[in-house]
Design a protein around this motif. Structure first.
Motif, PDB file in Angstrom:
ATOM      1  N   LEU A 453       0.823  -1.208   0.000  1.00 53.35           N
ATOM      2  CA  LEU A 453       0.000   0.000   0.000  1.00 53.35           C
ATOM      3  C   LEU A 453       0.855   1.254   0.000  1.00 53.35           C
ATOM      4  O   LEU A 453       0.335   2.359   0.125  1.00 53.35           O
ATOM      5  CB  LEU A 453      -0.926   0.002   1.215  1.00 53.35           C
ATOM      6  N   GLU A 454       2.162   1.092  -0.137  1.00 51.13           N
ATOM      7  CA  GLU A 454       3.072   2.231  -0.177  1.00 51.13           C
ATOM      8  C   GLU A 454       3.886   2.168  -1.456  1.00 51.13           C
ATOM      9  O   GLU A 454       4.203   1.092  -1.954  1.00 51.13           O
ATOM     10  CB  GLU A 454       4.001   2.227   1.036  1.00 51.13           C
ATOM     11  N   TYR A 460      -1.678   1.310  -3.876  1.00 52.17           N
ATOM     12  CA  TYR A 460      -1.556   2.698  -3.422  1.00 52.17           C
ATOM     13  C   TYR A 460      -2.459   3.610  -4.245  1.00 52.17           C
ATOM     14  O   TYR A 460      -3.169   4.474  -3.710  1.00 52.17           O
ATOM     15  CB  TYR A 460      -0.104   3.152  -3.511  1.00 52.17           C
TER      16      TYR A 460
END
Length: 578
Positions: A453-454, A460
Motif C-alpha cells: 500500500l506504499e 496505493y
C-alpha cells in the motif's frame, strides 16, 4: 478553456511570431511545468536555442516575447529569469475554471487526435499447444495498454494476435495425438505436457520422427484427418488463451487471432516478390536477403534467411508476409509489434526489407521491445525445479495474497465484496507492477512489493481513489453525478494538484507517441501522492464554508476521475472501497 496547456503554447508561439515574424510561428516553446512553485506554474525555455539561431541574446529575446505575449484570460504574471527562462504564473480564476472544465468533460480535457490513424498492433503472440506462462504477461498487457490509449485518442486500432499455429512442430504433435487416439475434447491440461512428451518421443523414436515429417507434408497439403487434429489443437489452445485474457481484462478476443497459418499461401509469393525486386540471393542453398544497415562484428552484411535449403520457410518469411498484408490489405498507417527485446534485430531486419520493397510506403513500423520478468535471483522467473511458471498460477496467487491484505485492512467487507476487491487488486497489482517499469528494462517479480500500500503500486493508487470516494460517502454527496462551478486553487496544495491534473492530456499523449505505458503510471502515482497531500493539508468536509467545501470536493472529484480514467487506460479497474 479545456486544454490550458495548449492555450499557453499557442499564445507563446504567437508572441514569437510577433517578435521574429510568421516564419517562426511553429517554434516549440519548450513549455513544461515548473520544478519549483516559487518560479511560477510553467517555464518556457525557447529563448536559449532560438536566440542562438537568430543571433539575439536569449534574455533580450525572452523579454521581447514576454512583452508581446497575450495573457488575457489566463496569465497572472510572466517574468524572465537567468539567461532567458520565461516563468509563467496562471491567474487563479483561469486555473480554477480550467480544472472545472476538465471535471465537466467526460474525457477530462483529452482531445481526440487531429489526424486519426489506422494502427495495427501485434501482441500476445502465444503458441498453440502451450499454456500461457509468466513471460507471456508482458506482451499481452503492454499491448493492451497501447491499444486502449490509441483507441481513446480516436485512432482505429486493429488488434492482431499472431498465434504460433503453424510449422514443423505440428507434424510431431499431430502424430503423437493420433498415436494416443486422443478424443475430440482436449483440455488444456492435456496440452500442457503434450509438447514435451511428443518432443521426447521424436528425439528417441526414428520411426515416429519419420511419420511426424510426413504429417507436416499432409498438414500443408490439406489432408482432412490431419487438419482435423490441427484444428483440435488450435481450438483447445484458444479456449485457454481466451480464459486467461478474460481474467486479465485485456481486449483481445478470438476474433483478433490471425495466426501464422493465415499467411501460409502468401509465403511463396512473398519470396517470389523479393526475387523479382533483386533482393533475394542464394547462400549455401538457402534464399536470403541482406537488409541495408545490418552488419556483423566483422563488418560483413548480415543475411536474413527467408527460404531454407529444403524449400521451407521461416519466421522471417511469415513476418514479411504479415507486414505486407497489414500495409497493403488492412491499410495500416502505423504497425506496432510488442515482443521481447531479444527480437529487436529480427524486426529491424524485417522492417528494413519491407521498406526496401516499398510495401506500404510511409507506414510507421515500430518494435515495442520489452525486457524479461526476473525472479528474486535476478534470473528469468521460474519455479524452483526450473519449470516456467504458469500465468494462471501467478494470477491465482496474486488474488489470494490480495484477499489476505484486504481482510486484514477492512474486515467489515462482506464475502462477495471482499472477493471482488481481492480480484481487482490482485490482477491490477500484477499488471501495474509490470506497466510501471520502463518496458525495455528487466524487472523482478515480487508479490510483496506489488501488493504494498506504499510506493508506486496499484494498491496505493486504488487506495487514493477509494479515499476520495469515502469523503463523498461521509459527506452524503453522490460522486457519480457531482459537478462543480469552480475548483479551489487558493492553497499551494490545491494549486499544485490542479496544475498536475490539467497535465492529463499530455500524459496520455506521451504514451501514444512513445508507446511507453510507464509514463502514464508515473503521472498517476504523482496524482495519487498529491491527492493525499491535498486532503491532509486542506480539510474538505470541514472546510471553513460551503463554497470552499464544494470547490475542494470538485478538486477531489477531478483527482479521482483522473485516477479512474488513467488506470482504465492501463486496463486496471477501480473499486469504490477496499
Amino acid at each position: 478553456m479545456n486544454d490550458l496547456h495548449a492555450t499557453i503554447r499557442t499564445r507563446l508561439q504567437s508572441a514569437v511570431a510577433v517578435v521574429l515574424g510568421d516564419g517562426y510561428a511553429d517554434t516549440d516553446p519548450m513549455l513544461r511545468p515548473s520544478a519549483n512553485p516559487k518560479f511560477g506554474d510553467y517555464q518556457a525555455n525557447l529563448a536559449m536555442a532560438l536566440g542562438k539561431a537568430v543571433g539575439r541574446p536569449p534574455r533580450e529575446l525572452a523579454e521581447a516575447v514576454v512583452g508581446a505575449l497575450d495573457g488575457s484570460g489566463w496569465l497572472g504574471s510572466a517574468a524572465v529569469a537567468g539567461p532567458g527562462f520565461i516563468n509563467l504564473t496562471l491567474a487563479d480564476d483561469a486555473l480554477g475554471s480550467a480544472a472545472a472544465d476538465a471535471l465537466a468533460d467526460a474525457r477530462l480535457g483529452v482531445a481526440a487526435a487531429t489526424a486519426a490513424e489506422h494502427v495495427v498492433v501485434d501482441y500476445c503472440g502465444t503458441n498453440v499447444a502451450k499454456e500461457m506462462l509468466v513471460w507471456h504477461l508482458r506482451s499481452t498487457i503492454i499491448g493492451d495498454a497501447v491499444v486502449r490509449v490509441l483507441e481513446f485518442l480516436g485512432h482505429r486500432v486493429t488488434r492482431q494476435n499472431h498465434l504460433g499455429d503453424w510449422g514443423t512442430q505440428f507434424g510431431m504433435l499431430i502424430e503423437y495425438l493420433s498415436d494416443l487416439d486422443a478424443g475430440p475434447d482436449l483440455e488444456i491440461g492435456d496440452l500442457n505436457g503434450l509438447y514435451k512428451r511428443a518432443k521426447q518421443r521424436f528425439d528417441e523414436d526414428e520411426d515416429f520422427a519419420l511419420r511426424s515429417r510426413r504429417r507436416v507434408v499432409a498438414l500443408q497439403a490439406g489432408d482432412p484427418a490431419t487438419r482435423a487434429r490441427w484444428t483440435q489443437l488450435v481450438e483447445a489452445s484458444v479456449e485457454h488463451f481466451n480464459e486467461i485474457c478474460g481474467r486479465l481484462g485485456v481486449k483481445l478476443t478470438p476474433a483478433d487471432i490471425r495466426g501464422e497459418s493465415a499467411y501460409n499461401d502468401r509465403l511463396g509469393p512473398t519470396v517470389d516478390a523479393l526475387a523479382e525486386a533483386g533482393l533475394l540471393q542464394e547462400s549455401e542453398g538457402a534464399g536470403v536477403v541482406y537488409p541495408e544497415g545490418f552488419v556483423d562484428q566483422d563488418g560483413e552484411p548480415m543475411a536474413m534467411i527467408v527460404r531454407k535449403s529444403d524449400g521451407g520457410y521461416l519466421y522471417a518469411t511469415t513476418d514479411l508476409a504479415a507486414a505486407r498484408f497489414r500495409a497493403e490489405e488492412l491499410g495500416a498507417d502505423r504497425m506496432v509489434y510488442v515482443t521481447d527485446a531479444r527480437q529487436s534485430q529480427h524486426f529491424g531486419m524485417v522492417f528494413a526489407t519491407v521498406r526496401a520493397m516499398g510495401w506500404g510506403a510511409g507506414v510507421r513500423m515500430e518494435h515495442v521491445a520489452f525486457g524479461t520478468v526476473l525472479g528474486p535471483d535476478r534470473r528469468p522467473y521460474k519455479t524452483r525445479s526450473g519449470e516456467s511458471i504458469r500465468l494462471a498460477d501467478v494470477l491465482d496467487e496474486a488474488i489470494e495474497r490480495a484477499g489476505r491484505v484486504i481482510a486484514e485492512k477492512n474486515p467489515g467487507l462482506d464475502a462477495a465484496e471482499k472477493a471482488a476487491v481481492a480480484e481487482a487488486v490482485g490482477i491490477g497489482s500484477v499488471k501495474y507492477a509490470d506497466l510501471s517499469n520502463d518496458r525495455i528494462k528487466d524487472y523482478v517479480f515480487d508479490y510483496e512489493r506489488m501488493l504494498s500500500l506504499e510506493g508506486n503500486t496499484a494498491p496505493y493508487l486504488l487506495y487514493s481513489y477509494t479515499r476520495v470516494r469515502s469523503i463523498f460517502r461521509k459527506g452524503g454527496v453522490d460522486f457519480a453525478s457531482f459537478a462543480s462551478d469552480g475548483v479551489s486553487v487558493g492553497e499551494s496544495a490545491e494549486r499544485g494538484l490542479a496544475l498536475l491534473l490539467l497535465g492529463f492530456p499530455e500524459a496520455v499523449g506521451s504514451v501514444a507517441e512513445t508507446l511507453e505505458p510507464h509514463r502514464l503510471c508515473n503521472y498517476l502515482y504523482e496524482v495519487a501522492t498529491r491527492t493525499h497531500r491535498f486532503i491532509e493539508q486542506c480539510p474538505v468536509l470541514k472546510a471553513p464554508d460551503d463554497a470552499t467545501r464544494d470547490a475542494r470536493l470538485g478538486l477531489c472529484a477531478l483527482a479521482a476521475r483522473t485516477l479512474e480514467r488513467g488506470l482504465g487506460l492501463l486496463g486496471i479497474g477501480v473499486v469504490p472501497r477496499m
